[in-house]
Design a protein around this motif. Structure first.
Motif, mmCIF file in Angstrom:
data_model
loop_
_atom_site.group_PDB
_atom_site.id
_atom_site.type_symbol
_atom_site.label_atom_id
_atom_site.label_comp_id
_atom_site.label_asym_id
_atom_site.label_seq_id
_atom_site.Cartn_x
_atom_site.Cartn_y
_atom_site.Cartn_z
ATOM 1 N N VAL A 141 0.843 -1.205 0.000
ATOM 2 C CA VAL A 141 0.000 0.000 0.000
ATOM 3 C C VAL A 141 0.875 1.250 0.000
ATOM 4 O O VAL A 141 0.619 2.221 -0.715
ATOM 5 C CB VAL A 141 -0.949 0.002 1.218
ATOM 6 N N GLY A 142 1.932 1.219 0.815
ATOM 7 C CA GLY A 142 2.847 2.358 0.869
ATOM 8 C C GLY A 142 3.526 2.612 -0.460
ATOM 9 O O GLY A 142 3.687 3.772 -0.890
ATOM 10 N N LEU A 169 0.991 4.204 -2.739
ATOM 11 C CA LEU A 169 0.725 5.588 -2.335
ATOM 12 C C LEU A 169 1.882 6.503 -2.730
ATOM 13 O O LEU A 169 1.677 7.628 -3.203
ATOM 14 C CB LEU A 169 0.497 5.639 -0.831
ATOM 15 N N GLY A 170 3.106 6.009 -2.562
ATOM 16 C CA GLY A 170 4.270 6.814 -2.910
ATOM 17 C C GLY A 170 4.312 7.144 -4.386
ATOM 18 O O GLY A 170 4.557 8.295 -4.790
ATOM 19 N N TYR A 176 12.616 9.361 3.634
ATOM 20 C CA TYR A 176 11.519 10.293 3.913
ATOM 21 C C TYR A 176 11.920 11.427 4.835
ATOM 22 O O TYR A 176 11.092 12.268 5.180
ATOM 23 C CB TYR A 176 10.263 9.568 4.439
ATOM 24 N N ILE A 183 1.873 13.013 0.342
ATOM 25 C CA ILE A 183 1.460 11.677 -0.091
ATOM 26 C C ILE A 183 2.676 10.771 -0.257
ATOM 27 O O ILE A 183 2.674 9.612 0.184
ATOM 28 C CB ILE A 183 0.669 11.767 -1.412
ATOM 29 N N GLY A 194 3.528 7.518 2.006
ATOM 30 C CA GLY A 194 3.747 6.213 1.406
ATOM 31 C C GLY A 194 5.040 5.573 1.859
ATOM 32 O O GLY A 194 5.092 4.369 2.137
ATOM 33 N N MET A 228 5.704 2.086 3.862
ATOM 34 C CA MET A 228 6.636 1.057 3.380
ATOM 35 C C MET A 228 7.531 0.557 4.511
ATOM 36 O O MET A 228 7.724 -0.649 4.688
ATOM 37 C CB MET A 228 7.526 1.632 2.271
#
Length: 302
Positions: free
Chosen positions: A134-135, A138-139, A261, A289, A293, A297
């Motif tokens: 999902v991460g 999203l990233g 990040y 966003i 993400g 992760m």
């Protein structure tokens, strides 16, 4: 990471210090490369940067470690240096020459996705968790919003082709980092020095082909450019890269990848405060966003 740390789940103070160095110092090197490449082309800049840093570090390594690597260790360090320095880091220098440094940092923020995807496909064969997947999605959604090639072009002041350059550099960096624990490497300091010197050789070779007349730009370098160059050598290379090299050998890949990040936040703030780079509402949304993400992760696996 030693046996006690693995058993207890704790993180040593050295690991924390190396992470902080990579988090903060590398976040500032995007702007440093942006400033330095105003005059000197990126491949020549990278070659000169890592020639000086690698030479200094090699002297320190020979003095402290006093162990010259075997042929196999030497070749392994050269391979990693070509992947991390010659391709990975220099691709970033090329990109920031044409694009805002903060945006390049956001592209690099997708690094954990390449780490985990390549680790799953070619190294550990461990399937990422659902949260990690999902991460990753999203990233990449955030990056698409940021660099949407189908969006309005009248507000974009930079080309999109450097995005592909960053993609190549990111994959090369991830492969090099994941290879380190699986190769016979020299002692820590000498290994890092050889990597830098091997990378700079490739940079000089590419500069000779792609940057004719590059050496003639050096006399035009002003005080701002030389200051940026020395900062990249002393902090970005000697402190930052040495810290990352230690993490690549001693910390889990997913922990090492968390720098991705933090760096874009530092780069965006410095690019806005010092480099006169604008932060638009869309950039803020896309950055949030992407970073969300990346957090997912890295939360997907302890």
């Amino acid at each position: 990471m030693n046996l006690l740390e693995k058993r207890t789940g704790t993180i040593s103070s050295k690991t924390i210090l190396c992470l902080l160095a990579v988090y903060i110092i590398w976040g500032s090197t995007y702007l440093g490369m942006k400033i330095a490449t105003k005059t000197v082309p990126p491949f020549l800049l990278s070659g000169l940067r890592f020639l000086l840093a690698g030479s200094l570090l090699l002297g320190v390594g020979l003095w402290r470690e006093k162990i010259w690597p075997t042929r196999r260790q030497f070749l392994s360090a050269c391979l990693v240096g070509v992947l991390l320095i010659g391709v990975g880091n220099t691709c970033v220098a090329v990109a920031v020459h044409y694009m805002p440094s903060g945006l390049v940092a956001l592209l690099i923020a997708a690094m954990p996705a390449w780490f985990m995807g390549l680790d799953w496909a070619f190294f550990s064969r461990k399937r990422p968790s659902a949260l990690t997947m999902v991460g990753i999605g999203l990233g990449f959604l955030g990056l698409f919003l940021l660099f949407n090639p189908f969006g309005a072009h009248d507000v974009r002041t930079f080309p999109l082709w450097p995005v592909g350059v960053v993609l190549i550099g990111s994959i090369s960096w991830a492969v090099g980092s994941l290879s380190v624990p699986r190769l016979q490497m020299p002692t820590q300091i000498i290994s890092t020095a050889i990597q830098m010197l091997a990378g700079c050789v490739l940079c000089f070779l590419i500069s000779t082909v792609l940057e004719p007349g590059a050496w003639q730009t050096l006399p035009a370098m002003n005080l701002e450019g030389w200051t940026a160059y020395l900062y990249l050598v002393l902090f970005g290379s000697l402190v930052g890269y040495t810290s990352y090299s230690w993490l690549a050998r001693n910390a889990p890949p997913r922990l090492t990848a968390t720098y991705a990040y933090i760096n874009p936040i530092v780069a965006l703030v410095l690019g806005w405060a010092i480099g006169n780079e604008s932060i638009t509402p869309m950039l803020g949304v896309a950055a949030a966003i992407v970073i969300a993400g990346v957090v997912l992760m890295t939360m997907g696996k302890k």
